[in-house]
Every structure is written in C-alpha cells, then in structure tokens.
Write a protein that holds these residues in place. Sequence first.
Motif, PDB file in Angstrom:
ATOM      1  N   UNK A  59       0.758  -1.403  -0.202  1.00 53.49           N
ATOM      2  CA  UNK A  59       0.438  -0.039   0.035  1.00 53.49           C
ATOM      3  C   UNK A  59       0.445   1.227  -0.106  1.00 53.49           C
ATOM      4  N   UNK A  60      -0.028   2.035  -0.608  1.00 51.75           N
ATOM      5  CA  UNK A  60       1.549   3.712  -0.577  1.00 51.75           C
ATOM      6  C   UNK A  60       1.751   4.575   0.481  1.00 51.75           C
ATOM      7  N   UNK A  61       1.865   5.037   0.931  1.00 50.18           N
ATOM      8  CA  UNK A  61       1.780   6.260   2.415  1.00 50.18           C
ATOM      9  C   UNK A  61       1.650   7.231   2.041  1.00 50.18           C
ATOM     10  N   UNK A  66       3.777  10.594   5.833  1.00 52.09           N
ATOM     11  CA  UNK A  66       4.612   9.504   5.985  1.00 52.09           C
ATOM     12  C   UNK A  66       5.569   9.212   4.095  1.00 52.09           C
ATOM     13  N   UNK A  67       6.797   8.085   4.562  1.00 49.61           N
ATOM     14  CA  UNK A  67       7.027   7.932   3.209  1.00 49.61           C
ATOM     15  C   UNK A  67       8.358   6.637   3.758  1.00 49.61           C
ATOM     16  N   UNK A  68       8.726   5.815   2.330  1.00 51.47           N
ATOM     17  CA  UNK A  68       9.471   5.112   2.571  1.00 51.47           C
ATOM     18  C   UNK A  68      10.845   5.493   1.495  1.00 51.47           C
ATOM     19  N   UNK A  78       7.536   5.234   7.338  1.00 53.79           N
ATOM     20  CA  UNK A  78       8.310   6.225   8.365  1.00 53.79           C
ATOM     21  C   UNK A  78       7.363   7.469   8.169  1.00 53.79           C
ATOM     22  N   UNK A  79       7.703   8.227   9.485  1.00 54.98           N
ATOM     23  CA  UNK A  79       6.507   9.610   9.919  1.00 54.98           C
ATOM     24  C   UNK A  79       7.617  10.736   9.017  1.00 54.98           C
ATOM     25  N   UNK A  80       6.773  11.146   8.172  1.00 54.40           N
ATOM     26  CA  UNK A  80       7.683  12.631   7.534  1.00 54.40           C
ATOM     27  C   UNK A  80       8.228  13.543   9.197  1.00 54.40           C
ATOM     28  N   UNK A  87      11.805  26.881  11.745  1.00 56.73           N
ATOM     29  CA  UNK A  87      12.986  25.883  11.176  1.00 56.73           C
ATOM     30  C   UNK A  87      11.518  26.286  10.121  1.00 56.73           C
ATOM     31  N   UNK A  88      12.377  27.033   8.611  1.00 54.17           N
ATOM     32  CA  UNK A  88      11.262  26.128   7.585  1.00 54.17           C
ATOM     33  C   UNK A  88      12.096  25.260   6.898  1.00 54.17           C
ATOM     34  N   UNK A  89      10.400  24.993   6.414  1.00 52.19           N
ATOM     35  CA  UNK A  89      10.625  23.822   5.030  1.00 52.19           C
ATOM     36  C   UNK A  89      11.235  23.960   3.791  1.00 52.19           C
ATOM     37  N   UNK A  90      12.856  23.457   4.086  1.00 46.91           N
ATOM     38  CA  UNK A  90      13.662  23.552   2.399  1.00 46.91           C
ATOM     39  C   UNK A  90      12.814  22.654   1.315  1.00 46.91           C
ATOM     40  N   UNK A  91      12.995  21.317   1.353  1.00 50.29           N
ATOM     41  CA  UNK A  91      11.953  20.382   0.940  1.00 50.29           C
ATOM     42  C   UNK A  91      10.640  19.523   1.842  1.00 50.29           C
ATOM     43  N   UNK A  92       9.958  19.472   1.305  1.00 49.59           N
ATOM     44  CA  UNK A  92       8.636  19.385   1.631  1.00 49.59           C
ATOM     45  C   UNK A  92       8.786  17.311   1.717  1.00 49.59           C
TER      46      UNK A  92
END
Length: 191
Positions: A59-61, A66-68, A78-80, A87-92
């Motif tokens: 199944x997709x994250x 979340x991601x793998x 794995x939780x994002x 902080x600022x988000x450089x890459x989502x």
Amino acid sequence: MGAGAVGLLVQVALLTMPGAQANCGESEYPYEGLCCVLCEAGTFVANHCSASHFRGKCDPCKEGKSFTAHANGLEGCVSCRQCREDQITLRPCTLTQDAECQCKQGYFCADEGCEICERNSQMHPDGKEILLNSTDTTHAGIPNQGMSAFVWVILALSVLVLLIVAALIKRLKCDKAALTDKDAEGGLVSM
C-alpha cells in the motif's frame, strides 16, 4: 523519535541482517520461512506474501505524512519530519523522501540532525544581548561569513601596522647611530 519509528528501525535492522537473508534474493525479505519480494519505495507491506518469490500486498504511504525511501519489507511507512516554528521547510515530505528543514534567519542548528535551533546572539560586556542576523546552519557559534571576513581584515591591518612600526623603529635606530658616528668623528677632529 517516537515508539513507532523505533519499531520500524528495529524491523529494518532485522531485515538487513546478513543471516536473515541467507536464502532470499537481493530484492526479497524473509517472512515466516518465505522469501517475499520487497515493496517499492513510497509503499509498505500491507500483507506479506503467501508463497516465496512473490510480492505481498503493498500500500502507498500517505503523501505529506509518511514515506519509505527505499524498496522495503516494512509493515508501515516512516513518519515525515515536521518542521518546527523556528524552521523553514526546504523540501516537503514526499512518498519517497523525508522533509528537509533549516533554521530560520537569526537561528542556527545546535546539533547534527538540526533538531534544535538556537538564536544567534552574543553578550556585550555590559551584559546586554546582541542578536546576530544569520541562517548559517553549519557553523554553530560563528554568526556568518561577513563577520569572519571582518576579522581577517582587522588581522591583516594589524600585521601591516606592526610592520610599519618595526620599519620606523629600525630607521630611527639607524639615524641615531649615524648621528652618534658623526658626533664621534667630529669629536676626534676637534681634539
């Protein structure tokens, strides 16, 4: 790090142990005596395979949650990483990559994983705090490149001033020695 992330890390460690994959191929993981084909990056194992060399249900994250990052035999994603207020988000976060955060301007990363952002400041001799304006995340305690360049300029000017003073002192000593020699010569002639 939450209990879920720790559990997933333990599972990854067990899946990558050399003895655990002795009979399984490079793109497989062991499960109850079977060799299941790994799920692709961005997915996780919802149901393990029922026969060796087959893939179970993947199944997709959840996008942004979340991601793998790699092919895996994990039973969950794995939780994002969530960037904090300082902080600022450089890459989502995507299905295959964790979010990348950086300290906001005026703060620096206090640790290697950038889990703590500290405000750039110095204490003035009279005890007042001086805030420094920087987003330098690699040199904790060094405010910025401009300050470093300023220090080098001051150092170079100091060396130049010392060389000039040394040359002047040497010249004065030579002039004084020349006058002393003339006085001595003049004294010998007059006698």
